[in-house]
Each structure stands twice: as structure tokens, then as C-alpha cells.
Design an enzyme around this catalytic site. Structure first.
Site, PDB file in Angstrom:
ATOM      1  CB  SER A 278      -0.879  -0.007   1.258  1.00 50.68           C
ATOM      2  OG  SER A 278      -1.490   1.244   1.469  1.00 50.68           O
TER       3      SER A 278
ATOM      4  CE1 TYR B 202      -3.950  -2.457   5.162  1.00 50.71           C
ATOM      5  CE2 TYR B 202      -3.077  -0.273   4.639  1.00 50.71           C
ATOM      6  CZ  TYR B 202      -3.627  -1.483   4.232  1.00 50.71           C
ATOM      7  OH  TYR B 202      -3.847  -1.706   2.887  1.00 50.71           O
TER       8      TYR B 202
END
Length: 277
Positions: free
Chosen positions: A142, A155
Site C-alpha cells: 500500500s 496497517y
């Protein structure tokens, strides 16, 4: 790996989000798609779609967070589909919070699913790829792995770890025909912010999940080490942020990312509290 046709592809997180679009794209390449996810019914639906699109679909309901049982999963895949040619580590969970509001269970579950499970699954599969001198591993990371996202710190940590781990593996395997890629999507129309009815940050490009699927296919075929979907300007921005972290902080505040993530955290915690009461 010039072609994916006829290859056996293990895809984690196949039943939702980007995973569905990856499965469809692989089917169009006429691959055997071994879908792994906790949702049995949804997996079976995806496998039917794969068959209709021209691939072969195999459904294996499995919780990859059970690290000690991943060796059983790999054996099951070998029994059903033979040697694994491609592994796509796509499964992930995301939980927005101010850092102090995470529980130990939250931290462990996010890091286990997003980072430890891909590592262990790859470890179990890689030896066979090296022995055959053929294969490819794709890790879906990401943009949050390039620059920490406020209110989404665990995350971010898991995705940053995935980028560095991929980088190290790629160097180890440089003299083999086993490829390793990391793909870093930015905002997509499958993102959690849309579930809360929130707009993406200003200036952010929102990709379709099909864009991510195409990027993954190209990463395999062209053996690309790292793919950032948002293009050269975002790459340059990330490089500047590495040199000047506080500049990056200011950019995130300016485009509204910090506010967006704070709102996502507030909404997610509110929904979870309502569900418990």
C-alpha cells in the site's frame, strides 16, 4: 514469467475487495486460480466466475492467520492443483484507531494477517520454486507502507514491512528465475473510506480495482520489482518525504488525509461500540 496461462496461482483474500478482481483477471489469463479465504460461499461464487471466464477455479476456505496450520494448506493445494507457480499475498485487514486505542489483540491480528502469514506462506512455497527455478511471488502492499498513515499506524507498519521484506527477497533471488514483486495501490474504489461515505483526499487519484489487477498481471509478466500505481509524481513525492518527513506530514494535513483517517477511526470505533451494545 512471460505467460500466466496454465499456471497455478494461489490467491489469498480471494473472496472480497481487490481479490475478486485479481481472480477475474487471472481467469482471463487462463490460469488455475486457487482461492483462499475464510468465506466458503463467496469463494465458491468466485470460482464459478473463474470457470466461466476461461480459467480453472479451486476453492479452499482457510484462515491464514493460523500460522501453524499453513503447512497443511500448502499440502492441500499441492494435492488439488500440483506445484504452485505464483503466489499472490493479497489478504489483509485494516483497523483505524488512534494508536493508544489499539488493543494487543488488534495489533497481533493485523500484523499476523498482513505480514506474518504472507511471510510464512512464502517460506513454505519458495523452496519448491527455487528447486524448479521458476515462480513468482507478488505482495500487495500500500502507499501507507511508503509513508505512515495517521490513525492507521499498525496497517502502515505491516505494509512497510512487506515492502522491505520483498526488497530483501528480490536481491536474494536475483540469480534465479523466481521473481518477487510488491504492488502498492493508493486509494481505490474498494477502499474503506467509501464505506463510510467519505471522499478521498483532495488531489488523490482513486483507482478502480481493475487497475490494480492489471498492475499485478504486468508485474508478474515483466518481473517488476516494485509498482506504485499513482505514477512518477507520487514516487517523487515519496522520495522527498523520506528526506524530509515533516514535509510529508504537512502534505498529508494539506490534502486532508489526516482528517479523513481520523474520521474513519471515529466512525469505525462508533460502529463497533454500537454492535457490542
Amino acid at each position: 514469467m512471460k505467460t500466466i496461462a496454465g499456471k497455478t496461482v494461489v490467491l489469498t483474500g480471494a473472496s472480497g475487495g481487490i481479490g475478486v478482481f485479481l481472480a477475474r483477471a487471472l481467469a482471463r489469463e487462463q490460469a488455475t486460480v486457487v482461492g483462499v479465504s475464510r468465506s466458503k460461499e463467496r469463494l465458491e461464487e468466485i470460482c464459478r466466475e473463474v470457470e466461466i471466464a476461461g480459467g480453472r477455479g479451486i476453492s479452499i476456505p482457510f484462515d491464514i492467520s493460523k500460522l501453524e496450520e499453513l503447512s497443511f494448506l500448502v499440502r492441500q493445494i499441492h494435492e488439488l492443483a500440483g506445484p504452485i507457480d505464483i503466489l499472490i499475498n493479497n489478504a489483509a485487514i485494516e483497523k483505524y484507531r488512534p494508536f493508544q486505542n489499539y488493543s494487543l489483540e488488534d495489533i497481533q491480528s493485523i500484523l499476523t494477517t498482513n505480514l506474518l502469514a504472507p511471510m510464512e506462506l512464502s517460506r513454505l512455497i519458495l523452496s519448491s520454486m527455487v528447486d524448479r527455478n521458476s515462480g513468482h511471488i507478488v505482495n500487495i502492499s500500500s502507499g501507507s507502507g511508503k509513508k505512515g498513515a495517521p490513525y492507521n499506524s499498525i496497517y502502515s507498519a505491516s505494509k512497510a514491512g512487506m515492502i522491505m521484506w520483498t526488497d530483501a527477497m528480490r536481491q536474494e533471488l536475483a540469480n534465479t528465475n523466481v521473481g518477487v514483486s510488491v504492488v502498492c495501490p493508493g486509494y481505490t474504489s474498494a477502499g474503506m473510506f467509501l464505506k463510510f461515505g467519505l471522499p478521498a483526499p483532495s488531489l488523490a487519484r482513486v483507482h478502480k480495482p481493475t487497475d490494480v489487477a492489471i498492475a499485478v498481471i504486468n508485474a508478474i509478466k515483466k518481473n517488476q520489482g516494485e509498482v506504485i500505481l499513482d505514477g512518477i509524481l507520487t514516487k517523487l513525492l515519496f522520495s522527498e518525504i523520506q528526506l524530509f518527513p515533516k514535509f510529508g506530514d504537512a502534505v498529508y494535513r494539506w490534502i486532508g488525509l489526516t482528517k479523513l483517517n481520523r474520521t474513519c477511526a471515529e466512525n469505525q470505533m462508533r460502529d463497533e461500540n454500537s454492535a457490542q451494545n
